[in-house]
Design a protein around this motif. Structure first.
Motif, PDB file in Angstrom:
ATOM      1  N   PHE A  22       0.837  -1.200   0.000  1.00 44.94           N
ATOM      2  CA  PHE A  22       0.000   0.000   0.000  1.00 44.94           C
ATOM      3  C   PHE A  22       0.873   1.252   0.000  1.00 44.94           C
ATOM      4  N   LEU A  26       1.433   4.045  -2.962  1.00 52.30           N
ATOM      5  CA  LEU A  26       0.929   5.382  -2.658  1.00 52.30           C
ATOM      6  C   LEU A  26       1.960   6.488  -2.885  1.00 52.30           C
ATOM      7  N   ASN A  92      -5.004  14.070  -1.661  1.00 50.74           N
ATOM      8  CA  ASN A  92      -4.904  12.693  -2.129  1.00 50.74           C
ATOM      9  C   ASN A  92      -4.324  11.777  -1.051  1.00 50.74           C
ATOM     10  N   GLU A  95      -6.789  11.434   1.961  1.00 50.99           N
ATOM     11  CA  GLU A  95      -7.933  10.561   1.675  1.00 50.99           C
ATOM     12  C   GLU A  95      -7.518   9.091   1.668  1.00 50.99           C
ATOM     13  N   LYS A  96      -6.402   8.776   1.014  1.00 53.19           N
ATOM     14  CA  LYS A  96      -5.986   7.379   0.908  1.00 53.19           C
ATOM     15  C   LYS A  96      -5.488   6.824   2.233  1.00 53.19           C
ATOM     16  N   GLU A  99      -8.540   6.297   4.702  1.00 51.87           N
ATOM     17  CA  GLU A  99      -9.558   5.322   4.312  1.00 51.87           C
ATOM     18  C   GLU A  99      -9.466   4.076   5.190  1.00 51.87           C
ATOM     19  N   ASP A 121      -3.635   5.291   9.645  1.00 50.36           N
ATOM     20  CA  ASP A 121      -4.114   4.480   8.531  1.00 50.36           C
ATOM     21  C   ASP A 121      -4.721   3.165   9.025  1.00 50.36           C
TER      22      ASP A 121
END
Length: 132
Positions: A22, A26, A92, A95-96, A99, A121
């Motif tokens: 991830f 990213l 960006n 938001e990621k 999530e 996260d």
């Protein structure tokens, strides 16, 4: 010889590989360098990460799936701080990273920068995102 200081993530839920993939996806300029896996006689499920080395935007990180479950885990008192180049990058990443995680400080002007956010996260790792 200069000492190398590397951030090491110890994942207790056996999700080190998910987290590493991830993060590498990213962040720009990122890649997996080396992965050592537990074998069939290891203390965790075969194939889980014994130790992995990867770069996030050129900085070195390591991670593992921890065989013992400890009384401790990640804490927001230690976080990765990212100085974003522009607002779209900030939004960006925010938001990621947030999530399925937790927003500890929503994006806002808190007086010390133009826009700042603090998130944990979905893996429990904390990130501070800043736009000067």
């Amino acid at each position: 010889m200069k000492q190398q200081i590397t951030t090491f993530f110890t994942f207790q839920k056996n999700n080190a590989e998910q987290a590493m993939n991830f993060y590498v996806e990213l962040f720009d300029n990122s890649k997996i360098i080396n992965v050592q896996r537990w074998g069939k006689d290891g203390p965790v499920e075969e194939g889980k990460i014994m130790r992995a080395t990867f770069k996030l935007n050129g900085d070195l990180f390591m991670c593992s799936d921890s065989p013992p479950v400890h009384d401790w885990d990640f804490t927001p008192a230690v976080s990765s701080y990212i100085e974003c180049e522009n607002e779209s990058e900030l939004i960006n990443l925010f938001e990621k990273l947030s999530e399925n995680g937790k927003i500890m400080m929503p994006l806002d002007n808190y007086g010390f920068s133009q826009k700042f956010g603090f998130v944990e996260d979905r893996f429990g790792v904390s990130w501070q995102l800043n736009l000067q």
